[in-house]
Design an enzyme around this catalytic site. Sequence first.
Site, PDB file in Angstrom:
ATOM      1  N   SER A  85      -1.483  -8.957 -13.626  1.00 19.35           N
ATOM      2  CA  SER A  85      -1.020  -8.074 -14.703  1.00 19.35           C
ATOM      3  C   SER A  85      -1.410  -8.683 -16.036  1.00 19.35           C
ATOM      4  O   SER A  85      -1.507  -9.916 -16.163  1.00 19.35           O
ATOM      5  CB  SER A  85       0.505  -7.909 -14.645  1.00 19.35           C
ATOM      6  OG  SER A  85       1.005  -7.242 -15.795  1.00 19.35           O
TER       7      SER A  85
ATOM      8  N   ALA B  10       0.801  -1.229   0.000  1.00 22.42           N
ATOM      9  CA  ALA B  10       0.000   0.000   0.000  1.00 22.42           C
ATOM     10  C   ALA B  10       0.831   1.275   0.000  1.00 22.42           C
ATOM     11  O   ALA B  10       0.271   2.374  -0.033  1.00 22.42           O
ATOM     12  CB  ALA B  10      -0.930   0.010   1.218  1.00 22.42           C
TER      13      ALA B  10
ATOM     14  N   ASP C 191       7.232  -8.043   5.380  1.00 23.23           N
ATOM     15  CA  ASP C 191       7.494  -8.753   4.131  1.00 23.23           C
ATOM     16  C   ASP C 191       6.513  -9.905   4.031  1.00 23.23           C
ATOM     17  O   ASP C 191       6.629 -10.897   4.753  1.00 23.23           O
ATOM     18  CB  ASP C 191       8.937  -9.256   4.137  1.00 23.23           C
ATOM     19  CG  ASP C 191       9.331  -9.978   2.856  1.00 23.23           C
ATOM     20  OD1 ASP C 191       8.441 -10.245   2.020  1.00 23.23           O
ATOM     21  OD2 ASP C 191      10.531 -10.282   2.695  1.00 23.23           O
TER      22      ASP C 191
ATOM     23  N   TYR D 159       8.753 -11.990 -13.633  1.00 20.95           N
ATOM     24  CA  TYR D 159       7.530 -11.224 -13.421  1.00 20.95           C
ATOM     25  C   TYR D 159       6.343 -11.892 -14.115  1.00 20.95           C
ATOM     26  O   TYR D 159       5.276 -12.078 -13.516  1.00 20.95           O
ATOM     27  CB  TYR D 159       7.732  -9.803 -13.941  1.00 20.95           C
ATOM     28  CG  TYR D 159       6.569  -8.873 -13.690  1.00 20.95           C
ATOM     29  CD1 TYR D 159       6.371  -8.325 -12.427  1.00 20.95           C
ATOM     30  CD2 TYR D 159       5.682  -8.525 -14.708  1.00 20.95           C
ATOM     31  CE1 TYR D 159       5.318  -7.455 -12.186  1.00 20.95           C
ATOM     32  CE2 TYR D 159       4.634  -7.651 -14.480  1.00 20.95           C
ATOM     33  CZ  TYR D 159       4.452  -7.123 -13.215  1.00 20.95           C
ATOM     34  OH  TYR D 159       3.404  -6.260 -12.986  1.00 20.95           O
TER      35      TYR D 159
END
Length: 246
Positions: free
Chosen positions: A146, A18, A67, A160
């Site tokens: 994504s 965030a 984390d 990624y």
Amino acid sequence: MPDFVVDFSHKTAIVTGAGQGIGKAIAEALAKSGAAVALNDLNPDRVDSLTDTLKAQGAQAVGFQGDISNRFQASALIERARDAFGQIHFMVNAAGVFKADPLQKIDEWDFRRQIEINVVGTFFCVQLMSRVMADEGGGVIINIASTAGHPNPIEQGAAYVSGKSGIIGLTKQAARELAPKNVRVNAVCPGNIFEPDMPTIENPINAMQRVGTPQEIADVVLFLCSDAARFITGQAINVDGGESFL
């Protein structure tokens, strides 16, 4: 154009990642909609700054540095959020990292670190939060993936793309298993989104011929958290200006 408006008064949410970009926009949108928000980021300065800003605006907000690729820290985040707010209605997993490397040259450490944060960290949050939500009657989990993982790989980004594809697979499996427990799980897949800390894309390849904004991702998250999306689960929704069909 006005932001998507929904009333989340008396609702609570956790948002990972965030501290900046899309995660920050989602946290701000949830708070603006009336939700109490528990904010997580690896960077303590970012999460503290956002927490202070939202509280100054009248929102209920608490911040936790941690984390999420560490199972114990992910668990502590959820428990501390429950201590602060009680029942958690929404969890948005926006924490993620990206490093551009060609497939044949990427370092093993870089590959593993991106998988650990983007996939393993999301898995920990989904697994741990879903247990709590199932016991408390239900909830909504949103994973930020994504279009690089669904359906367009990028020029350089083996770790990624692998990670974001993994998030989509995790989302679908979690949705299937958790639907009987009244827990909805969906993924939001941003395309080219402008973020201050990322390089500007001058000629984005999409039907709208422009770069999107973090707020436009946040609006979709608000919709998916709302009762208007009560019959939607297991979906990977592209928010990309039409990139995915070109």
